[in-house]
Design an enzyme around this catalytic site. Structure first.
Site, PDB file in Angstrom:
ATOM      1  N   HIS A   1      -8.356  10.560   4.257  1.00  0.00           N
ATOM      2  CA  HIS A   1      -7.257   8.911   5.042  1.00  0.00           C
ATOM      3  C   HIS A   1      -7.783   9.689   6.653  1.00  0.00           C
ATOM      4  O   HIS A   1      -7.404  10.892   7.261  1.00  0.00           O
ATOM      5  CB  HIS A   1      -5.831   9.077   4.666  1.00  0.00           C
ATOM      6  CG  HIS A   1      -5.219   8.568   3.590  1.00  0.00           C
ATOM      7  ND1 HIS A   1      -4.466   9.372   2.324  1.00  0.00           N
ATOM      8  CD2 HIS A   1      -5.527   7.794   3.295  1.00  0.00           C
ATOM      9  CE1 HIS A   1      -4.341   8.229   2.099  1.00  0.00           C
ATOM     10  NE2 HIS A   1      -4.853   7.587   2.240  1.00  0.00           N
TER      11      HIS A   1
ATOM     12  N   ASP B   1       0.714  -1.035  -0.021  1.00  0.00           N
ATOM     13  CA  ASP B   1      -0.082  -0.009   0.051  1.00  0.00           C
ATOM     14  C   ASP B   1       0.760   1.584   0.464  1.00  0.00           C
ATOM     15  O   ASP B   1       1.575   1.287   1.077  1.00  0.00           O
ATOM     16  CB  ASP B   1      -0.767  -0.120   1.568  1.00  0.00           C
ATOM     17  CG  ASP B   1      -1.840   1.060   1.447  1.00  0.00           C
ATOM     18  OD1 ASP B   1      -2.561   1.592  -0.200  1.00  0.00           O
ATOM     19  OD2 ASP B   1      -2.257   1.112   2.089  1.00  0.00           O
ATOM     20  N   HIS B   2       0.132   2.078  -0.791  1.00  0.00           N
ATOM     21  CA  HIS B   2       1.028   3.277  -0.967  1.00  0.00           C
ATOM     22  C   HIS B   2       3.098   3.511  -1.356  1.00  0.00           C
ATOM     23  O   HIS B   2       3.759   3.786  -0.015  1.00  0.00           O
ATOM     24  CB  HIS B   2       0.998   4.339   0.714  1.00  0.00           C
ATOM     25  CG  HIS B   2      -0.819   4.993   0.281  1.00  0.00           C
ATOM     26  ND1 HIS B   2      -0.719   6.277  -0.558  1.00  0.00           N
ATOM     27  CD2 HIS B   2      -1.531   4.579   1.603  1.00  0.00           C
ATOM     28  CE1 HIS B   2      -2.103   5.623  -0.133  1.00  0.00           C
ATOM     29  NE2 HIS B   2      -2.327   5.493   0.973  1.00  0.00           N
TER      30      HIS B   2
ATOM     31  N   HIS C   1      -9.778   5.102  -1.150  1.00  0.00           N
ATOM     32  CA  HIS C   1      -8.562   4.632  -0.423  1.00  0.00           C
ATOM     33  C   HIS C   1      -9.900   5.057   1.383  1.00  0.00           C
ATOM     34  O   HIS C   1     -10.111   6.226   0.702  1.00  0.00           O
ATOM     35  CB  HIS C   1      -7.840   5.810  -0.260  1.00  0.00           C
ATOM     36  CG  HIS C   1      -6.458   5.185  -1.229  1.00  0.00           C
ATOM     37  ND1 HIS C   1      -5.123   4.491  -0.969  1.00  0.00           N
ATOM     38  CD2 HIS C   1      -6.546   4.457  -2.480  1.00  0.00           C
ATOM     39  CE1 HIS C   1      -3.921   3.821  -1.425  1.00  0.00           C
ATOM     40  NE2 HIS C   1      -5.064   3.731  -2.426  1.00  0.00           N
TER      41      HIS C   1
ATOM     42  N   ASP D   1       2.836   5.198  -5.461  1.00  0.00           N
ATOM     43  CA  ASP D   1       2.018   6.526  -4.663  1.00  0.00           C
ATOM     44  C   ASP D   1       2.627   6.955  -5.225  1.00  0.00           C
ATOM     45  O   ASP D   1       3.596   7.657  -5.141  1.00  0.00           O
ATOM     46  CB  ASP D   1       1.371   6.391  -2.872  1.00  0.00           C
ATOM     47  CG  ASP D   1       0.518   7.507  -3.214  1.00  0.00           C
ATOM     48  OD1 ASP D   1       0.624   7.844  -3.869  1.00  0.00           O
ATOM     49  OD2 ASP D   1       0.077   7.187  -1.999  1.00  0.00           O
TER      50      ASP D   1
HETATM   51  O1  G3H Z   1      -3.943   3.518   2.053  1.00  0.00           O
HETATM   52  C1  G3H Z   1      -4.465   3.375   3.191  1.00  0.00           C
HETATM   53  C2  G3H Z   1      -6.426   3.362   3.341  1.00  0.00           C
HETATM   54  O2  G3H Z   1      -6.010   4.400   2.476  1.00  0.00           O
HETATM   55  C3  G3H Z   1      -6.542   3.869   4.859  1.00  0.00           C
HETATM   56  O3  G3H Z   1      -7.216   4.815   4.975  1.00  0.00           O
HETATM   57  O4  G3H Z   1      -7.483   4.988   7.605  1.00  0.00           O
HETATM   58  O5  G3H Z   1      -8.793   6.193   6.473  1.00  0.00           O
HETATM   59  O6  G3H Z   1      -9.224   4.280   6.473  1.00  0.00           O
HETATM   60  P1  G3H Z   1      -8.048   5.010   6.270  1.00  0.00           P
HETATM   61 ZN    ZN Z   2      -4.597   4.979   1.918  1.00  0.00          ZN
END
Ligand code: G3H
Ligand code: ZN
Length: 276
Positions: A177, A81-82, A204, A103
């Site tokens: 986020h 992720d990211h 996200h 990302d």
């Molecule tokens: O990449 C991870 C997410 O976008 C998590 O977002 O913490 O708002 O659920 P969140």
């Molecule tokens: Zn995210």
């Protein structure tokens, strides 16, 4: 079982599933998420952000995730992720991750394209799909705070996907986020993007988005929804509650077992609701 990311996407599309992507932070969270998905008997992703790699080695994550999913016969992807850099992408693909995000959304358009292209070239050679992001989300992703708020420009979507060759597109449509800002998902914008994008979309910042919005977004080619904060809150609050009640409460084993249970229940609840 951990499956190839392309196979997972196809499985979800063929069976009309929405795939949650649950962020893990440590061993216990990984076990908890696997347990939640096992319980719900629904497909999804376990994902770990680049940011977290300084705490968790990619090969250890692959090993632990395989162990945790040993009894699961529903397809699960292991996703970066990211992804912050080409090096992180390579390390995760080499370790056995089955899906990747690079990302570079904070960079100017052309540079974002170049970064994604480079990652796509590497990942596709190993048959690993790539998620890229266009636009910028506001809020807090673990310890990274982003003040910029730039919604995805629909006019850039076709060009971005064609030039990068990405397989999933993360969009900024009012989603945020973390839990500090209220998300205001612009469904008409999502619909507009879905008509242009040749690849499925990713939301996200799933924590805090009302479920009816996620359910509506399914009509707009939304395939993957990321959940981080909701699970971290379930984990941390278990320890916080015990500590508040008794400052000498430091049985890490007992509390970890309770936290794993709470996180797994949250994950099972989320994957079930978004697929109902
Ligand atoms: O990449 C991870 C997410 O976008 C998590 O977002 O913490 O708002 O659920 P969140
Ligand atoms: Zn995210």
């Amino acid at each position: 079982k951990i499956v190839n990311g392309f196979d997972l996407m196809k499985y979800a599309q063929d069976h009309h599933y929405m795939l949650p992507a649950f962020n893990t932070t440590n061993l216990e969270m990984t076990y908890a998420i696997a347990k939640g998905l096992n319980k719900a008997k629904l497909p999804g992703y376990i994902q770990i952000s680049s940011n977290n790699l300084r705490l968790s080695d990619p090969e250890a994550i692959v090993y632990l995730t395989k162990k945790a999913l040993a009894d699961n016969d529903v397809p699960i992807g292991l996703h970066l992720d990211h992804g912050k850099s080409y090096e992180d992408v390579k390390a995760c693909v080499n370790a056995g991750f089955t899906s990747i995000m690079i990302d570079a959304s904070h960079l100017p358009f052309e540079e974002n394209i170049e970064e994604v292209k480079r990652a796509v070239e590497y990942c596709h050679f190993y048959n690993v799909p790539v998620e890229a992001e266009l636009g910028c989300l506001q809020g807090k992703e673990e310890d990274i705070v982003n003040e910029a708020d730039a919604k995805t420009d629909p006019d850039m979507v076709a060009d971005f996907v064609a030039q990068t060759g990405c397989d999933l597109l993360a969009v900024a449509v009012g989603n945020v986020h973390g839990l500090d800002i209220e998300p205001k998902v612009d469904l008409p914008l999502l619909e507009q993007i879905s008509k242009i994008s040749p690849v499925p979309l990713v939301m996200h910042g799933g924590s805090g988005i009302p479920f009816d919005i996620i359910q509506k977004a399914r009509e707009f080619n939304l395939l993957k929804v990321n959940y981080g904060s909701d699970l971290r809150k379930a984990f941390v609050s278990t320890f916080g509650r015990a500590y508040e009640a008794n400052h000498n409460a430091c049985s890490v084993i007992e509390l970890s077992i309770e936290a794993v249970e709470n996180v797994s229940e949250k994950a099972a609840e989320l994957v079930t609701i978004i697929n109902s």
